[in-house]
Design an enzyme around this catalytic site. Sequence first.
Site, PDB file in Angstrom:
ATOM      1  N   TYR A 677      37.504  45.947  46.515  1.00 27.12           N
ATOM      2  CA  TYR A 677      37.282  45.394  45.177  1.00 27.12           C
ATOM      3  C   TYR A 677      38.050  44.093  44.960  1.00 27.12           C
ATOM      4  O   TYR A 677      37.611  43.205  44.256  1.00 27.12           O
ATOM      5  CB  TYR A 677      37.783  46.377  44.117  1.00 27.12           C
ATOM      6  CG  TYR A 677      36.911  47.582  43.888  1.00 27.12           C
ATOM      7  CD1 TYR A 677      35.542  47.452  43.714  1.00 27.12           C
ATOM      8  CD2 TYR A 677      37.467  48.851  43.808  1.00 27.12           C
ATOM      9  CE1 TYR A 677      34.746  48.560  43.469  1.00 27.12           C
ATOM     10  CE2 TYR A 677      36.686  49.965  43.568  1.00 27.12           C
ATOM     11  CZ  TYR A 677      35.325  49.825  43.396  1.00 27.12           C
ATOM     12  OH  TYR A 677      34.542  50.918  43.156  1.00 27.12           O
ATOM     13  N   SER A 708      29.416  46.740  50.140  1.00 29.47           N
ATOM     14  CA  SER A 708      30.412  46.478  49.098  1.00 29.47           C
ATOM     15  C   SER A 708      31.059  47.801  48.726  1.00 29.47           C
ATOM     16  O   SER A 708      30.550  48.865  49.076  1.00 29.47           O
ATOM     17  CB  SER A 708      29.723  45.908  47.865  1.00 29.47           C
ATOM     18  OG  SER A 708      28.937  46.919  47.257  1.00 29.47           O
ATOM     19  N   ASP A 709      32.161  47.738  47.992  1.00 31.28           N
ATOM     20  CA  ASP A 709      32.633  48.949  47.344  1.00 31.28           C
ATOM     21  C   ASP A 709      31.742  49.159  46.118  1.00 31.28           C
ATOM     22  O   ASP A 709      31.056  48.241  45.661  1.00 31.28           O
ATOM     23  CB  ASP A 709      34.116  48.845  46.969  1.00 31.28           C
ATOM     24  CG  ASP A 709      34.715  50.220  46.677  1.00 31.28           C
ATOM     25  OD1 ASP A 709      33.942  51.196  46.562  1.00 31.28           O
ATOM     26  OD2 ASP A 709      35.949  50.331  46.559  1.00 31.28           O
ATOM     27  N   TRP A 710      31.769  50.353  45.580  1.00 32.14           N
ATOM     28  CA  TRP A 710      30.804  50.755  44.552  1.00 32.14           C
ATOM     29  C   TRP A 710      31.025  50.009  43.236  1.00 32.14           C
ATOM     30  O   TRP A 710      32.133  49.969  42.723  1.00 32.14           O
ATOM     31  CB  TRP A 710      30.917  52.265  44.337  1.00 32.14           C
ATOM     32  CG  TRP A 710      30.063  53.107  45.240  1.00 32.14           C
ATOM     33  CD1 TRP A 710      29.244  54.113  44.845  1.00 32.14           C
ATOM     34  CD2 TRP A 710      29.928  53.040  46.682  1.00 32.14           C
ATOM     35  NE1 TRP A 710      28.598  54.654  45.945  1.00 32.14           N
ATOM     36  CE2 TRP A 710      28.997  54.023  47.068  1.00 32.14           C
ATOM     37  CE3 TRP A 710      30.474  52.234  47.675  1.00 32.14           C
ATOM     38  CZ2 TRP A 710      28.619  54.233  48.393  1.00 32.14           C
ATOM     39  CZ3 TRP A 710      30.107  52.436  48.994  1.00 32.14           C
ATOM     40  CH2 TRP A 710      29.189  53.426  49.336  1.00 32.14           C
ATOM     41  N   ASN A 711      29.944  49.432  42.713  1.00 30.36           N
ATOM     42  CA  ASN A 711      29.992  48.758  41.408  1.00 30.36           C
ATOM     43  C   ASN A 711      31.070  47.681  41.340  1.00 30.36           C
ATOM     44  O   ASN A 711      31.863  47.656  40.402  1.00 30.36           O
ATOM     45  CB  ASN A 711      30.230  49.780  40.281  1.00 30.36           C
ATOM     46  CG  ASN A 711      29.131  50.808  40.224  1.00 30.36           C
ATOM     47  OD1 ASN A 711      27.960  50.470  40.215  1.00 30.36           O
ATOM     48  ND2 ASN A 711      29.508  52.073  40.223  1.00 30.36           N
TER      49      ASN A 711
END
Length: 920
Positions: A677, A708-711
């Site tokens: 993130y 990606s990391d989530w959201n």
Amino acid sequence: MGWFPLKLLNVGVRRERGAVFLKKKNAELSRKAAGEGMVLLQNTKNALPIKKGAAVALFGIGQIKFHLYGGGSGSVPNASENINLLQGMENKASGGRIFLYKPLIESYSAYIQMDGRGEMPLSEELLKKAVKNADTAIFTISRYASEGSDRKAAKGDYYLSDKEIDMLEKINRAGFKHVAVVLNIPGVMDTSWISRYPDMSVLISWMPGMEGGNAVADILCGDVNPSGKLVDTFAASYDDYPSSRNFSQHTDYVNYEEDIFNGYRYFETFDPKHRRIIYSFGYGQSYTTFHLSKIKLSESEKHVKITVKVTNTGKLSGKEVVQVYCGAPQGKLGKAARQLAAFRKTGLLKPGRSQVLSMSFPITDMAGYDDTGRIKKSAWLLEKGDYRFFIGNSLLDADQRGVQRIIKVNATKIIRQLAEHAAPVRLLKRLLADGSYERLRMDTAHKKMKTKSANDLTGSGEKSTVELRFSKKKAKIMLQDVAGKPAKLDAFIEQLEDDQLAGLSRGTKATVAGGTGGIGNLNEYGIPNVQTADGPAGLRITNPATAWPMETLLASTWDPELVRAVGKAAGKEALRNSVDIWLAPGMNIHRDPLNGRNFEYWAEDPLIAGKMGAALIEGVQSQGILAEIKHFAVNNKETNRKESDSRVSERALREIYLKGFEIAIKESRPRLVMSAYNLVNGIRTSENKDLLTHILRNEWGYQGVVTSDWNNTAAFYKEILAGNHVRMPSGSATADHLMIALQKGLITRTDLQNNVRPILKMILQTQAFKNYRPAEQAPIAISVSEATRIRAADFIDASAGVNIRSFPGKDSGLKSAQAGNGEWMRFIIFVEKEGTYSFTPRISTRYDHQIFDIFLDGRKIGRSIQEKATGGCHNWKNGETIDLRLPEGRHTLKLTFHTTEEKINGFELAYNGTNVNNEV
Ligand code: BGC
């Protein structure tokens, strides 16, 4: 007019993999691993193990509220069991091994049932009775940590609470024969109080996974001899960690001013007499004693080889860990006084028995990275001079034994010439080995700033040279045709529409209950929806799963073989649950004790992290399950985690923060990497081409996928350009982002094609693909003689948030699709005759001004606007009719929603002549 008689679509079904859960076997392994990683800090008067038949008084609410795992991704909410410390001890008591003083347990249970906060106030009377009835007191102190927040350097977290101090005092003064404390903790906490109680024993149980209570009881009762060793330095006070000066200094950034001097590297360099250390790196006691002898260190073929004889000189069987440290010459770069070079654990040695341990590593592992050009810029250098080696069963022990051997390097060698990448732009100074700070230049030419949001499309790109167009249909290639024939991959990709390429670059719906989403899901071309699930403490899904000990405990075993076994069992369990990708292991370095996610990471040392990570990955992938290591990189703080910039030198990156990833990636080739993130030197990691392309791919040779990391909050198209292939979990907030970027020329079709190549290669390796039967392609025929009605539920694929439900009412019996902003569904049609068709949707909505777009083969051909609410969410009405031009033949028709709550039951296409153009 009637519903088109559709052949039921045979949507790809995965072969059932059997759901028998290997509960017993995994429980045994989880318990074994837990027992091997717990660390005995103090046992001066041999309070432990508890004598056979002894009566035990259990203190502390932690015996019941015992934390087996942390919060967030590193939790296992449906662990197949949860054995707390009390239950573990009760199991021993029921076997007659010990006796438990019941009234005390009853008091604690009642207190917890009443939702008592903090430690239970202990009445003098109960304490007196306990002393009368028990000879050993065990006091459990628990701490918790979770993803999403950091710990605090405050009482009740890093430090003991007043109530806990009071309890310690009372218990220690009460007159028990033996007192032991169990520290049920997610990472380093203050241990300065232990010296006030020299007769008390102290065991760190960490957060030990679902069998934790049994594993602690095994150690407390002597069925298992502790052999764990610390993988972090326990300093005298939180303020002694150099990171404490800037960890909480600012929410938007962290200046890694201590540079390479992380953990023991700092203390050994600046506190060689261990005045500020309570328990050194590598420290841990046993119930037996060991003697190290015949220490031999030689150099051959550029490898340093070490053999050490370990003899069990005590009275119980046990295991010992031998650790080799290097003190490199200061040279021009300046070095940390010690660096872990190798380690090895013995098997279970009976009293009197010995084992000779051998270890080896290339001397080039001791090289340093010259990021400023003191000798040769951007090169790994082995500086000339004396390399001193220290060997012991802890860092302190190795120091105390003194230099075992010196290896001379006669001339400075360039080990590898690299280039400047991910250099700091705002880090003003960094610590040097002589204790001074070096000023770093502010690189203004390099002033890249973080982008504002996921939807940022403000860049000015070249207008795309690739026309959005109807594709010329050639014979279709399915992904199954590519398997084993990689030469066909390019042709396979060539036939995909732009929006299909974009779709493959976004996460998809989770089909595993409780899972974290999928990748792929283009049934039309035989691409399955491969499934991910968290990690790293176990499978975080709805089905029951094994909760393994936290990573730091696993690292404290110093036993990669054991960690490999855990990986293998976790992989097997993933396989049984139709999970293709396990989001584990966490690979970040313990920089500061307060990082809320340290429990998901291994250690303060990159060699331990790298070796343990490699072992776990190898175990997982041996089962055909893909491992996704995370969070790449420099993810060391949870506060403001999506916006915080880790400002760090290239040297500290190479030697500390990337090193563990590098080792694991090179040794075990995980198929996926998750970016983090945070930002690194001003650029979000998922948009960071230096990290994801130049270092990860070009330097290390990584060929897998980056998600990606989530959201996260990055700009999707920039991620693709940087080498972050998939936006997770669904990218629904940015569904049309890539298509807009494409139209604006910010990204090209070639970029998208290159992006999906590794994704498809990865999917080809999944179990989902191996078990996949692509749906039979049954295009919906669009007739000219009568209107064709198509049910929403008959889409061939759809985005993650599309729900199919049955609604009562006028249109009852029909399935409906409800879609939020950015969601889509795709249909395959066969148009008998080119021409204009009236398109009439059947919709219901509670809100005015609902919009969806219609795409044909990736090209937008119309927009449907519903100006007025239809009067309730089950109040179906025909929406506005628009004309669409449909060319003859087989096509994909896709509906993409732009507003929040519109339901569509289906749509009708009626032939209407020949003269409308699709210019939107
Ligand atoms: C975490 C990841 C995790 C993902 C999916 C994120 O919040 O940072 O570690 O794998 O969620 O649950």
